[in-house]
Design a protein around this motif. Structure first.
Motif, PDB file in Angstrom:
ATOM      1  N   ASP A 105      89.963   4.724  14.597  1.00 34.50           N
ATOM      2  CA  ASP A 105      90.569   3.518  15.095  1.00 34.50           C
ATOM      3  C   ASP A 105      89.412   2.673  15.781  1.00 34.50           C
ATOM      4  N   PHE A 106      89.412   1.513  15.633  1.00 37.06           N
ATOM      5  CA  PHE A 106      88.198   0.486  15.951  1.00 37.06           C
ATOM      6  C   PHE A 106      88.796  -0.519  17.033  1.00 37.06           C
ATOM      7  N   TYR A 115      86.061  -6.785  11.104  1.00 37.06           N
ATOM      8  CA  TYR A 115      85.589  -5.986   9.691  1.00 37.06           C
ATOM      9  C   TYR A 115      85.142  -4.620  10.238  1.00 37.06           C
ATOM     10  N   SER A 117      83.729  -1.046   8.151  1.00 39.18           N
ATOM     11  CA  SER A 117      83.389  -0.213   7.017  1.00 39.18           C
ATOM     12  C   SER A 117      83.044   1.331   7.244  1.00 39.18           C
TER      13      SER A 117
ATOM     14  N   LEU B  21      74.268   5.129  10.516  1.00 39.16           N
ATOM     15  CA  LEU B  21      74.548   6.429   9.594  1.00 39.16           C
ATOM     16  C   LEU B  21      74.337   7.582  10.638  1.00 39.16           C
ATOM     17  N   ALA B  60      85.321   3.157  18.908  1.00 41.24           N
ATOM     18  CA  ALA B  60      85.873   3.689  17.761  1.00 41.24           C
ATOM     19  C   ALA B  60      86.355   5.154  18.198  1.00 41.24           C
ATOM     20  N   ASN B  69      78.505  13.189   8.168  1.00 45.13           N
ATOM     21  CA  ASN B  69      77.656  12.342   8.264  1.00 45.13           C
ATOM     22  C   ASN B  69      78.299  10.765   8.215  1.00 45.13           C
ATOM     23  N   PRO B  70      78.972  10.532   9.415  1.00 43.08           N
ATOM     24  CA  PRO B  70      79.904   9.089   9.130  1.00 43.08           C
ATOM     25  C   PRO B  70      78.913   8.030   9.127  1.00 43.08           C
ATOM     26  N   TYR B  71      79.336   7.018   8.317  1.00 39.00           N
ATOM     27  CA  TYR B  71      78.918   5.650   8.027  1.00 39.00           C
ATOM     28  C   TYR B  71      79.721   4.829   8.817  1.00 39.00           C
ATOM     29  N   LEU B  72      79.331   4.044   9.508  1.00 34.39           N
ATOM     30  CA  LEU B  72      80.195   2.803  10.168  1.00 34.39           C
ATOM     31  C   LEU B  72      79.322   1.506   9.929  1.00 34.39           C
ATOM     32  N   GLY B  73      79.975   0.487   9.454  1.00 32.51           N
ATOM     33  CA  GLY B  73      79.617  -0.818   9.434  1.00 32.51           C
ATOM     34  C   GLY B  73      80.334  -2.012  10.111  1.00 32.51           C
ATOM     35  N   PHE B  74      79.802  -2.737  10.921  1.00 29.57           N
ATOM     36  CA  PHE B  74      80.477  -3.766  11.462  1.00 29.57           C
ATOM     37  C   PHE B  74      79.641  -4.871  11.680  1.00 29.57           C
TER      38      PHE B  74
END
Lengths: 154, 104
Positions: A105-106, A115, A117, B21, B60, B69-74
């Motif tokens: 959750d963000f 947004y 991802s 990353l 989060a 190896n979590p990727y997170l984009g915002f």
């Protein structure tokens, strides 16, 4: 404060102690979880939803989930959630058939757009559900992802 | 022990596109070791926080369902080139890591 800190460090070997310390606000970065930790341990969708303590969600076309129709490898499923609902303050991602459905959750603030991802694991073909909180209301959208090799088992 | 993250922040119009990353095994605690048949203990990131110039933009919570190896984009609106982006995580064993970059 220092003695307290020592205790925290000593106790930090067990995950439980960490959870307690987090709850007490001793560990930085401190945060108030949008979804309490227990929701992440919930074993089914209904419990996970209840655990997050959110009111019943209404379906919304303003939430777009971008994920593959067929994921060849369930261990890495790219998921992108875009919410064009004004005032989106939180986004949660759930994979309905996972052993623990709540994936992440963000909580968004300070100019962060609706947004996120990320990449998630999926144990089986299931709906990916995005839950968006905006202006005190809860919205949701789903998208089915077919998984050919699960990513949660051995 | 914790490996550094890779953070990239680029401007697209008035919005900063931030990609992170993280280096982490993200073990759910449900997987069995192929050789020994023993369950691999859970080891995953539980919290990630991101700030731009010290102000929180993203908090989060994660479970074991996030990939290795979590990727997170915002995306952050109103950020400018040169702003400092910091990302930190904490895992279920209490391990933590913070890395920084500037918006380019």
């Amino acid at each position: 404060m220092n003695a307290l800190r020592r205790n925290v460090l000593k106790g930090a070997t067990g995950a439980g102690a960490v959870a307690v310390a987090v709850a007490a606000g001793l560990i930085t970065p401190t945060r108030v979880l949008a979804a309490p930790r227990a929701a992440f341990d919930a074993k089914n969708l209904a419990d996970a939803m209840k655990g997050m303590g959110l009111p019943a969600a209404t379906d919304s076309k303003d939430i777009v989930i971008k994920a593959p129709d067929i994921a060849e490898n369930g261990a890495v499923v790219p998921v992108e959630v875009t919410s064009s609902i004004a005032g989106t303050s939180a986004i949660a991602i759930l994979a309905e058939k996972n052993n623990t459905p709540l994936v992440a959750d963000f909580e968004l603030s300070g100019g962060a757009q609706g947004y996120v991802s990320t990449r998630i694991k999926m144990g089986a073909t299931a709906l990916v559900r995005a839950i968006v909180t905006a202006g005190g209301k809860t919205y949701q959208a789903t998208k089915e992802v077919k998984v050919t090799i699960g990513g949660c088992g051995g | 022990m914790a490996e550094p993250m890779k953070i990239r922040a680029t401007m697209a119009g008035d919005t900063a596109d931030i990609k992170v990353l993280m280096n982490h095994p993200m073990e759910t605690g449900q997987r069995k070791d192929a050789k020994t048949g023993q369950l691999v203990p859970a080891h995953y990131i539980t919290e990630v926080t991101a700030t731009v110039n010290g102000a929180a933009v993203l908090k989060a919570g994660m479970g074991g369902g996030v990939s290795k190896n979590p990727y997170l984009g915002f995306k952050v609106k109103g950020a400018k080139a040169g702003d400092k982006v910091a990302v930190s995580w904490v895992d279920n064993t209490g391990d933590k890591r913070t890395d920084e970059t500037t918006v380019g």
